[in-house]
Design a protein around this motif. Sequence first.
Motif, PDB file in Angstrom:
ATOM      1  N   SER A 133      -3.636   2.457   5.897  1.00 47.32           N
ATOM      2  CA  SER A 133      -2.900   1.825   6.446  1.00 47.32           C
ATOM      3  C   SER A 133      -2.629   0.812   5.049  1.00 47.32           C
ATOM      4  O   SER A 133      -1.110   0.228   4.610  1.00 47.32           O
ATOM      5  CB  SER A 133      -2.382   0.797   7.421  1.00 47.32           C
ATOM      6  N   ALA A 134      -3.901   0.346   4.914  1.00 49.69           N
ATOM      7  CA  ALA A 134      -3.775  -0.435   3.322  1.00 49.69           C
ATOM      8  C   ALA A 134      -2.924   0.428   2.130  1.00 49.69           C
ATOM      9  O   ALA A 134      -2.586  -0.837   1.806  1.00 49.69           O
ATOM     10  CB  ALA A 134      -5.223  -0.904   3.658  1.00 49.69           C
ATOM     11  N   ILE A 135      -3.864   1.337   2.221  1.00 53.05           N
ATOM     12  CA  ILE A 135      -3.050   1.954   0.747  1.00 53.05           C
ATOM     13  C   ILE A 135      -1.327   2.181   0.839  1.00 53.05           C
ATOM     14  O   ILE A 135      -0.388   1.921  -0.766  1.00 53.05           O
ATOM     15  CB  ILE A 135      -3.931   3.575   0.574  1.00 53.05           C
ATOM     16  N   TRP A 136      -1.579   2.678   2.032  1.00 51.82           N
ATOM     17  CA  TRP A 136       0.342   2.843   2.187  1.00 51.82           C
ATOM     18  C   TRP A 136       1.020   1.522   1.836  1.00 51.82           C
ATOM     19  O   TRP A 136       1.714   1.315   1.104  1.00 51.82           O
ATOM     20  CB  TRP A 136       0.778   3.444   3.237  1.00 51.82           C
ATOM     21  N   GLN A 137       0.538   0.645   2.450  1.00 46.14           N
ATOM     22  CA  GLN A 137       1.015  -0.906   2.088  1.00 46.14           C
ATOM     23  C   GLN A 137       1.060  -0.973   0.574  1.00 46.14           C
ATOM     24  O   GLN A 137       1.935  -1.952  -0.074  1.00 46.14           O
ATOM     25  CB  GLN A 137       0.733  -1.940   2.857  1.00 46.14           C
ATOM     26  N   CYS A 138      -0.094  -1.064  -0.392  1.00 45.09           N
ATOM     27  CA  CYS A 138       0.487  -1.709  -1.583  1.00 45.09           C
ATOM     28  C   CYS A 138       0.291  -0.467  -2.164  1.00 45.09           C
ATOM     29  O   CYS A 138       0.987  -1.250  -3.414  1.00 45.09           O
ATOM     30  CB  CYS A 138      -1.997  -1.373  -1.933  1.00 45.09           C
ATOM     31  N   MET A 139       0.536   0.581  -1.766  1.00 50.22           N
ATOM     32  CA  MET A 139       1.993   0.852  -2.820  1.00 50.22           C
ATOM     33  C   MET A 139       3.372   1.376  -2.821  1.00 50.22           C
ATOM     34  O   MET A 139       4.143   1.592  -3.674  1.00 50.22           O
ATOM     35  CB  MET A 139       1.530   2.661  -2.487  1.00 50.22           C
ATOM     36  N   GLU A 140       3.316   0.183  -1.687  1.00 51.53           N
ATOM     37  CA  GLU A 140       5.023   0.299  -0.927  1.00 51.53           C
ATOM     38  C   GLU A 140       6.160  -0.234  -2.166  1.00 51.53           C
ATOM     39  O   GLU A 140       5.973  -1.797  -2.840  1.00 51.53           O
ATOM     40  CB  GLU A 140       4.978  -0.201  -0.016  1.00 51.53           C
ATOM     41  N   GLY A 141       7.170   0.307  -2.810  1.00 50.24           N
ATOM     42  CA  GLY A 141       7.485  -0.593  -3.644  1.00 50.24           C
ATOM     43  C   GLY A 141       7.154  -0.912  -4.883  1.00 50.24           C
ATOM     44  O   GLY A 141       7.369  -1.330  -5.713  1.00 50.24           O
ATOM     45  N   SER A 142       5.829  -0.439  -5.172  1.00 45.17           N
ATOM     46  CA  SER A 142       4.867  -0.461  -6.848  1.00 45.17           C
ATOM     47  C   SER A 142       5.522   0.284  -7.913  1.00 45.17           C
ATOM     48  O   SER A 142       6.183   1.993  -7.734  1.00 45.17           O
ATOM     49  CB  SER A 142       3.896  -0.586  -6.584  1.00 45.17           C
ATOM     50  N   PRO A 143       6.609   0.139  -8.740  1.00 45.09           N
ATOM     51  CA  PRO A 143       7.147   0.865  -9.891  1.00 45.09           C
ATOM     52  C   PRO A 143       6.097   1.535 -10.758  1.00 45.09           C
ATOM     53  O   PRO A 143       6.429   2.485 -11.815  1.00 45.09           O
ATOM     54  CB  PRO A 143       8.237   0.487 -10.650  1.00 45.09           C
ATOM     55  N   CYS A 144       4.906   1.214 -10.377  1.00 44.63           N
ATOM     56  CA  CYS A 144       3.665   1.049 -11.799  1.00 44.63           C
ATOM     57  C   CYS A 144       3.314   2.458 -11.101  1.00 44.63           C
ATOM     58  O   CYS A 144       2.401   2.866  -9.712  1.00 44.63           O
ATOM     59  CB  CYS A 144       2.596   0.803 -11.868  1.00 44.63           C
ATOM     60  N   ASN A 145       2.728   3.603 -11.948  1.00 49.20           N
ATOM     61  CA  ASN A 145       1.878   4.643 -11.390  1.00 49.20           C
ATOM     62  C   ASN A 145       0.512   4.691 -10.806  1.00 49.20           C
ATOM     63  O   ASN A 145      -0.325   3.293 -11.450  1.00 49.20           O
ATOM     64  CB  ASN A 145       2.038   6.083 -12.793  1.00 49.20           C
ATOM     65  N   VAL A 146       0.267   5.218  -9.399  1.00 44.86           N
ATOM     66  CA  VAL A 146      -1.213   4.819  -8.998  1.00 44.86           C
ATOM     67  C   VAL A 146      -2.353   6.090 -10.166  1.00 44.86           C
ATOM     68  O   VAL A 146      -1.997   6.904 -10.169  1.00 44.86           O
ATOM     69  CB  VAL A 146      -1.326   5.329  -7.747  1.00 44.86           C
ATOM     70  N   ARG A 147      -3.404   5.283  -9.943  1.00 46.23           N
ATOM     71  CA  ARG A 147      -4.600   5.458 -11.162  1.00 46.23           C
ATOM     72  C   ARG A 147      -5.783   5.744  -9.764  1.00 46.23           C
ATOM     73  O   ARG A 147      -6.433   7.170 -10.053  1.00 46.23           O
ATOM     74  CB  ARG A 147      -4.794   4.801 -12.034  1.00 46.23           C
ATOM     75  N   LYS A 148      -6.135   5.628  -8.692  1.00 44.06           N
ATOM     76  CA  LYS A 148      -7.277   5.579  -7.787  1.00 44.06           C
ATOM     77  C   LYS A 148      -6.887   4.486  -7.066  1.00 44.06           C
ATOM     78  O   LYS A 148      -5.944   3.310  -6.681  1.00 44.06           O
ATOM     79  CB  LYS A 148      -8.245   5.149  -8.351  1.00 44.06           C
ATOM     80  N   LEU A 149      -7.108   6.037  -5.381  1.00 41.62           N
ATOM     81  CA  LEU A 149      -7.246   5.008  -4.169  1.00 41.62           C
ATOM     82  C   LEU A 149      -8.478   4.911  -4.000  1.00 41.62           C
ATOM     83  O   LEU A 149      -9.682   5.559  -3.490  1.00 41.62           O
ATOM     84  CB  LEU A 149      -6.375   5.769  -3.499  1.00 41.62           C
ATOM     85  N   ILE A 150      -8.908   3.766  -3.863  1.00 39.04           N
ATOM     86  CA  ILE A 150     -10.761   3.561  -3.302  1.00 39.04           C
ATOM     87  C   ILE A 150     -10.234   2.392  -1.812  1.00 39.04           C
ATOM     88  O   ILE A 150      -9.277   2.085  -1.301  1.00 39.04           O
ATOM     89  CB  ILE A 150     -10.597   1.289  -4.022  1.00 39.04           C
ATOM     90  N   LEU A 151     -10.858   3.864  -0.775  1.00 44.16           N
ATOM     91  CA  LEU A 151     -11.795   3.703   0.448  1.00 44.16           C
ATOM     92  C   LEU A 151     -12.259   2.864   0.695  1.00 44.16           C
ATOM     93  O   LEU A 151     -13.478   2.551  -0.224  1.00 44.16           O
ATOM     94  CB  LEU A 151     -11.223   4.608   1.032  1.00 44.16           C
ATOM     95  N   THR A 152     -12.426   1.510   1.448  1.00 43.98           N
ATOM     96  CA  THR A 152     -13.834   0.492   1.887  1.00 43.98           C
ATOM     97  C   THR A 152     -14.071   1.070   3.538  1.00 43.98           C
ATOM     98  O   THR A 152     -13.821   2.006   4.093  1.00 43.98           O
ATOM     99  CB  THR A 152     -12.925  -0.708   2.234  1.00 43.98           C
ATOM    100  N   ALA A 153     -15.440   0.325   3.368  1.00 39.17           N
ATOM    101  CA  ALA A 153     -16.595   1.090   4.026  1.00 39.17           C
ATOM    102  C   ALA A 153     -17.108   0.546   4.792  1.00 39.17           C
ATOM    103  O   ALA A 153     -17.898  -0.272   3.851  1.00 39.17           O
ATOM    104  CB  ALA A 153     -17.237   3.065   4.150  1.00 39.17           C
ATOM    105  N   SER A 154     -17.144   0.183   6.109  1.00 36.69           N
ATOM    106  CA  SER A 154     -18.422  -1.060   6.857  1.00 36.69           C
ATOM    107  C   SER A 154     -19.920  -0.906   6.130  1.00 36.69           C
ATOM    108  O   SER A 154     -20.475  -1.668   6.178  1.00 36.69           O
ATOM    109  CB  SER A 154     -18.176  -1.028   7.966  1.00 36.69           C
ATOM    110  N   GLY A 155     -20.058   1.118   6.288  1.00 36.93           N
ATOM    111  CA  GLY A 155     -21.595   0.345   6.614  1.00 36.93           C
ATOM    112  C   GLY A 155     -22.216   1.161   7.120  1.00 36.93           C
ATOM    113  O   GLY A 155     -22.531   1.817   7.083  1.00 36.93           O
TER     114      GLY A 155
END
Length: 413
Positions: free
Chosen positions: A181-203
């Motif tokens: 959901s976070a990635i989806w929200q960050c990508m919305e409406g951006s005209p710039c190409n995406v280089r990398k998706l970075i998932l976070t983990a609590s550990g």
Amino acid sequence: MTNPPPPTQKTSIAESRPTQNVAVLGATGSIGTATIDVLNHLQKVDPETNWNLWAASGHRNVDELYRIAQSTATKNETGCRVIFSDETCDRNALETRFSSLGCDVRFGASALVEAASEEEVDVVVASIVGRAGLESTLAAVDCGKRVALANKETLVVAGGLVRQRMSDSGARLLPVDSEHSAIWQCMEGSPCNVRKLILTASGGPFRQATRQEMESATPDDALAHPTWEMGRKISIDSATMMNKALEVIEARWLFDVPADKIEVLVHPQSIIHSLVEFEDGSILAQLSPPDMKLPIQYALTHPRRLPCPTPPLDCTRPWDLQLLPVDLERFPALSLGFEVARVGGTAGSVVNAANEVAVGLFLNGQIRFTDIVPLCQKILANHEYDAEPDLSELLKRDAWARTETEKCAGNVQ
């Protein structure tokens, strides 16, 4: 890399209807119960829409389903459809108990598929844990539904098949996992190409544990997640970081990106849910308190943002937000996840099945915590790979992997 296609399309006629009928498959789990809370909240804060719980399923959690049905019956003239996927339930007793609430009681896996396919259903919340949620999620996709996807195993097992069927039906996958959901929200409406998706983990509970401590870990140790309250299976997956491995595979299919464009960072505070790096070097992140109600609600109401029952971030206190590399030697599940994301085909079905069985074996005291991932690696290495399987082949590999994992449990090394 071009900008990955978002998992959404234009607003459909169904979305503009004044009533939104929602089928929550897996209603008695942690995501399901949070979804029920969100629906109750939306009935108060969204006067434009009548949010209606059309169906709720549970395996055999009678008391929780009764509580859900009872709360629905007080709001509607007729009760919701109640589904027990366990075929061994006492049908007569359950039909009698729920009849006073006006509920239509259904039984078996076929009832899940029927509910996901019903013309009256606008949104299917796919929150059944594990491989058991595959057929009902595929049915919703085939019918062109909006699917709020919390069952990551659907894409892990059959990602290529799901994308093909989405293309045929026009279905929409709306991510519920907080990271996606976070990635989806960050990508919305951006005209710039995406280089990398970075998932976070609590550990997880073993983020700072030694190898020796992990080898002697008990189920209670592994279930003690420091941040999230989750079910037993997903809690063990978080402890091994297999959950993050499955999320890497899910992201590969959900956003149609190759595995080498996905990374994972450890973020113990669980405030930064994921990040997106764009071609110009900018990185966008989505932050919120660790509460699943926010991504659930956004999947239901997108593109609208409404007041949410999630508590706001406390800006009166300092926040130490860490981003740390993953120790792949202590958490080999992540390397396994990237391998599966790279090769696709039947690999996801096999690893997912092996992991489900291995987690059960650990919880039953039959293998050590540190045996779970090596067992999955062994099953993957020994399976007959198919690059372009159909559903029948995926299910065959799933069944084979489960049987083989049981056989190999006594000889993991």
